[in-house]
Design an enzyme around this catalytic site. Structure first.
Site, PDB file in Angstrom:
ATOM      1  N   ARG A  51       0.793  -1.255  -0.018  1.00  0.00           N
ATOM      2  CA  ARG A  51      -0.019   0.021   0.122  1.00  0.00           C
ATOM      3  C   ARG A  51       0.854   1.161   0.022  1.00  0.00           C
ATOM      4  NH1 ARG A  51      -3.060  -3.727   1.764  1.00  0.00           N
ATOM      5  NH2 ARG A  51      -1.132  -4.210   2.811  1.00  0.00           N
ATOM      6  N   THR A  52       1.742   1.234   0.978  1.00  0.00           N
ATOM      7  CA  THR A  52       2.465   2.656   1.155  1.00  0.00           C
ATOM      8  C   THR A  52       3.172   3.050  -0.216  1.00  0.00           C
ATOM      9  OG1 THR A  52       2.670   2.155   3.336  1.00  0.00           O
ATOM     10  CG2 THR A  52       4.021   3.922   2.631  1.00  0.00           C
ATOM     11  N   LYS A  80      25.292  -3.527  -1.609  1.00  0.00           N
ATOM     12  CA  LYS A  80      27.075  -3.527  -1.816  1.00  0.00           C
ATOM     13  C   LYS A  80      27.343  -2.947  -0.674  1.00  0.00           C
ATOM     14  CE  LYS A  80      26.450  -3.052  -6.960  1.00  0.00           C
ATOM     15  NZ  LYS A  80      26.714  -2.031  -7.758  1.00  0.00           N
ATOM     16  N   ARG A 101      11.357   3.960   2.995  1.00  0.00           N
ATOM     17  CA  ARG A 101      11.119   2.803   4.304  1.00  0.00           C
ATOM     18  C   ARG A 101      12.137   2.204   4.495  1.00  0.00           C
ATOM     19  NH1 ARG A 101       6.108  -1.025   4.337  1.00  0.00           N
ATOM     20  NH2 ARG A 101       4.945   1.110   5.151  1.00  0.00           N
ATOM     21  N   HIS A 129       5.378   5.793  11.484  1.00  0.00           N
ATOM     22  CA  HIS A 129       4.913   5.602  10.227  1.00  0.00           C
ATOM     23  C   HIS A 129       4.168   7.017   9.908  1.00  0.00           C
ATOM     24  CE1 HIS A 129       3.450   4.034   6.438  1.00  0.00           C
ATOM     25  NE2 HIS A 129       3.318   2.868   6.894  1.00  0.00           N
TER      26      HIS A 129
HETATM   27  C1  NCD Z   1       2.094  -1.077   8.218  1.00  0.00           C
HETATM   28  C2  NCD Z   1       3.379  -1.142   8.381  1.00  0.00           C
HETATM   29  O1  NCD Z   1       4.292  -1.082   7.212  1.00  0.00           O
HETATM   30  O2  NCD Z   1       3.936  -0.650   9.342  1.00  0.00           O
HETATM   31  N1  NCD Z   1       1.622  -1.160   6.762  1.00  0.00           N
HETATM   32  C3  NCD Z   1       1.197  -0.095   6.219  1.00  0.00           C
HETATM   33  O3  NCD Z   1       2.158   0.709   5.923  1.00  0.00           O
HETATM   34  N2  NCD Z   1      -0.090   0.156   5.789  1.00  0.00           N
HETATM   35  C4  NCD Z   1       1.299  -2.061   8.887  1.00  0.00           C
HETATM   36  C5  NCD Z   1       1.809  -3.452   9.246  1.00  0.00           C
HETATM   37  O4  NCD Z   1       3.050  -3.780   8.469  1.00  0.00           O
HETATM   38  O5  NCD Z   1       1.374  -4.284   9.772  1.00  0.00           O
END
Ligand code: NCD
Length: 305
Positions: A51-52, A80, A101, A129
């Site tokens: 999703r993100t 690397k 991320r 997040h």
């Molecule tokens: C979450 C995350 O990555 O922290 N997912 C997301 O970005 N919607 C929640 C999860 O991974 O449980």
């Protein structure tokens, strides 16, 4: 230049402006279709995501911009041994804004310090997040009509769940929020968050049973047990199915209680709940795109009349 590392990087007024912009985008898509013509978003994902990453990419494409990036550490020069500082210096030459991320807490902050372009923390380890929090707040504001005066239950992995940490952190600034933390002892909210609540005299309860407390809630935020952050598989196996939200439990909930979940779901919400009008986790995904569109415009300082 501005980055987004934590939800509190924006004031309440700035968040309201961001959510108003997201609402305008929702209802006037054509107006924004070329707002980012010629701009490039880089998605640097050192950890899995559906999703993100896709919602960032979809957001930029819907604004007329373009996207590039990598979806795993193994497909970047991190494999690397390159540092995030060197990677972001490179990415700064290719893109106008970056969503990052990383499995290590603080890595996007390290990148931001060396970056020539705005960096958005798209999740750093078990820490924060912020764009999921923006998504959650926009969902609550859109569907409940307010961001104050409610009881919210957080259920599941409250120890490692970064979406939980970020949302609590953000909600502390709104009036009359009661927190009910529902978890097994091993997965309780970290002490630093409890200390923050105590400091602000914010009411909270820590309980184990979802069934006994679901009736008190206006919002229920379910979470997955974060397997990748466990030190051993045995503990994960013991705790993974501790909570399963099913029809029977939903019968005890208020008629207008909303069920949120950042997704991905594993077993913690039975699919039989998906058709319940109170289940809004897929609406959340849609709001996540609009709020990321609003965020990209805001950080790039692009105004659309
Ligand atoms: C979450 C995350 O990555 O922290 N997912 C997301 O970005 N919607 C929640 C999860 O991974 O449980």
């Amino acid at each position: 230049m501005r980055h987004l590392m934590r939800p509190l990087d924006f004031s309440v007024e700035e968040l309201n402006a961001l959510f108003d912009l997201a609402k305008d985008i929702e209802f006037n898509r054509a107006k924004y279709a070329h707002a980012c013509d010629g701009k490039i978003l880089a998605t640097c994902f050192y950890e899995p995501s559906t999703r993100t990453r896709l919602s960032f990419e979809s957001a930029m494409l819907s604004l007329g911009g373009q996207v590039l990036g990598f979806a795993s550490a193994s497909s970047s020069s991190a494999a690397k041994g390159e540092s995030v500082s060197d990677t972001i210096r490179t990415v700064s030459c290719f893109a106008d804004i970056c969503a990052m991320r990383h499995p290590k807490e603080g890595a996007p902050m390290v990148a931001a310090a060396k970056s020539k372009i705005p960096v958005i923390n798209a999740g750093d380890g078990g820490h924060q997040h912020p764009t999921q929090t923006l998504t959650d707040l926009l969902t609550i504001r859109s569907l409940k009509g307010r961001l104050d005066n409610f009881t919210i239950g957080f259920c599941g992995d409250l120890k490692f769940g970064r979406t939980v940490h970020s949302l609590i952190h953000a909600l502390v600034r709104y009036e009359n929020i009661n927190f009910v933390f529902i978890s097994p002892d091993e997965l309780k909210v970290p002490d630093y968050i409890i200390d923050e609540l105590k400091e602000h005299n914010i009411p909270y309860e820590e309980v184990i049973s979802l069934e006994e407390h679901i009736g008190e809630l206006d919002l229920l935020y379910m979470t997955r047990v974060q397997r990748e952050r466990f030190f051993n598989e045995e503990d994960y196996v013991r705790l993974k199915d501790f909570y399963i939200l099913d029809k029977k439990k939903m019968e005890k909930a208020k008629e207008d209680m909303l069920v949120l979940h950042p997704l991905p779901r594993v077993n913690e919400i039975s699919v039989e709940i998906d058709d319940d009008p109170r289940a809004v986790y897929f609406d959340q995904v849609q709001y996540g795109k609009y709020v990321r569109m609003a965020l990209i415009l805001t950080l790039l300082d692009i105004k659309v009349d």
